[in-house]
Design a protein around this motif. Structure first.
Motif, PDB file in Angstrom:
ATOM      1  N   SER A 317       0.858  -1.183   0.000  1.00  0.00           N
ATOM      2  CA  SER A 317       0.000   0.000   0.000  1.00  0.00           C
ATOM      3  C   SER A 317       0.893   1.232   0.000  1.00  0.00           C
ATOM      4  CB  SER A 317      -0.903   0.023   1.237  1.00  0.00           C
ATOM      5  OG  SER A 317      -0.172   0.418   2.390  1.00  0.00           O
ATOM      6  N   THR A 318       0.270   2.414  -0.046  1.00  0.00           N
ATOM      7  CA  THR A 318       1.029   3.658   0.061  1.00  0.00           C
ATOM      8  C   THR A 318       0.889   4.275   1.453  1.00  0.00           C
ATOM      9  OG1 THR A 318      -0.856   4.870  -0.876  1.00  0.00           O
ATOM     10  CG2 THR A 318       0.909   4.202  -2.395  1.00  0.00           C
ATOM     11  N   ASP A 319       0.475   3.476   2.415  1.00  0.00           N
ATOM     12  CA  ASP A 319       0.471   3.943   3.800  1.00  0.00           C
ATOM     13  C   ASP A 319       1.905   4.273   4.208  1.00  0.00           C
ATOM     14  OD1 ASP A 319      -0.772   4.045   6.651  1.00  0.00           O
ATOM     15  OD2 ASP A 319       0.967   2.708   6.833  1.00  0.00           O
TER      16      ASP A 319
END
Length: 391
Positions: A317-319
């Motif tokens: 993810s881009t968390d």
């Protein structure tokens, strides 16, 4: 230079699904390096998106020019985060700008992949959880050069470097590392010209007056060309060894052409002589897209975005926190071999090529070169804890 958005859509991905990367660099201040760097990341983004993107999503790059000013860089990063809603930040060239952006990354808790700024403070005294650096630092490259300098008979040294964070770090690291190997050496003179405002004739005369056995040079760009020209006219380099950071890079060798000094010990990038399949594929793809040979900037830009893609893929993810965790210790394939982003300080183990300058067919080149693995020129975990103790 205005904004640039690169987006390539594949499969079922659409614009709303794009992974947004805010990218900034000193495009108008140092185009000789930053334009090839931009072309390098453009090639990487094109290849990544052509292969289906990352996690099935295309990369979209929103690029800005910081004009070589830390204040502008900070303002731009804030805009990229608040207005453009980017998932992470990448880029920067000058060390003082990289440090300013790293401070924003720390405060805003945003992932920052520093491509180029070489100051040791980026990952040590000013390092933080959210900042990673790709390029080998001043310490790493100074260590590579000190290793070669220690083999020389020279006992007295003079230094010349631009008077800002990068130059200061580069000189301090070389002095410390050379003295560790050769306690008998002495540094007898130091010149600190303002960045891109060198009075090369006066600097050359001051160095000659000190009569050192050898010179350590950290000037680059237009300052380097002026220093080489004026030093050569005054005989500064005659019967005197010069060890020179970055001078073997095509960005700086190509403008010198047949004025390239002979036999300087340098770090650089002999792209024309690296014959591995991975590197040849990179050179061919770059030439096909841009009609020219790659520079160090090209390699840095390419590796920066390939590293970002690998980190997002691993994170799933881009968390931000997931990306940080994924980046610590990750291994990334590059055209010059695998690199690792160390967990201890977020420095990559990307190395540099060390060799000597020469003129061939009227052009400056590197000869007698070797690849120095960055991992061999970094402190161990215990020393890193000490270096990062205050942050």
């Amino acid at each position: 230079m205005g904004s640039l958005a690169l987006t390539s859509m594949h499969g079922t991905a659409n614009a709303a699904d794009a992974i947004k990367i805010g990218e900034i660099n000193s495009y108008t201040s140092l185009p000789a390096f930053t334009v090839p760097y931009k072309q390098g990341w453009e090639l990487a983004v094109e290849e990544i998106n052509a292969a289906g993107g990352v996690l099935g999503r295309p990369l979209e790059v929103i690029s800005r020019d910081d004009a070589g000013k830390p204040g502008d860089a900070v303002r731009i990063v804030e805009e990229l985060l608040s207005r453009d809603k980017v998932d992470l930040i990448a880029g920067t060239f000058f060390s003082h700008i990289g440090l300013a952006v790293a401070d924003v990354a720390k405060r805003q808790k945003v992932f920052f992949m520093a491509a180029e700024p070489l100051s040791d403070a980026m990952v040590w005294s000013k390092g933080n959880r959210y900042t990673f650096r790709l390029r080998p630092s001043t310490h790493m490259q100074a260590s590579m050069l000190a290793e070669e300098a220690a083999k020389l008979p020279a006992k007295t040294w003079a230094t010349i470097a631009p008077n800002y964070k990068y130059g200061q770090d580069a000189v301090a690291a070389f002095q410390r590392l050379l003295k560790e190997r050769r306690p008998d050496v002495k540094f007898v003179a130091a010149q600190w010209p303002a960045l891109f405002k060198i009075d090369a004739g006066a600097e050359a005369e001051a160095l000659a007056a000190a009569n050192p056995d050898a010179i350590y040079n950290v000037t680059f760009g237009g300052d380097l060309s002026k220093f080489v020209r004026e030093g050569s006219l005054r005989g500064l380099f005659k019967d005197r060894t010069v060890v020179s950071l970055l001078t073997g890079e095509p960005e700086y060798l190509e403008p010198l052409k047949d004025e390239t000094p002979d036999g300087w010990i340098v770090t650089g990038y002999p792209w024309y002589a690296i014959n591995t399949p991975e590197h040849k594929a990179f050179v061919n793809a770059y030439d096909e897209k841009f009609g020219e040979s790659p520079k160090v900037g090209s390699l840095v830009g390419y590796n920066t975005f390939m590293s970002i893609a690998a980190i997002i893929e691993k994170a799933g993810s881009t968390d931000t926190e997931a990306m940080v965790d994924a980046a610590e210790g990750i291994e990334v394939s590059t055209p010059i071999g695998p690199i690792t982003f160390r967990k201890s300080d977020h420095q990559s183990t990307m190395g540099a090529f060390v060799g000597r300058t020469a003129v061939q067919n009227g052009n400056g080149v590197m000869v007698d070169w070797r690849y120095a693995n960055g991992a061999d020129h970094l402190p161990g975990p215990d020393e890193v804890k000490h270096l990062r103790a205050g942050n």
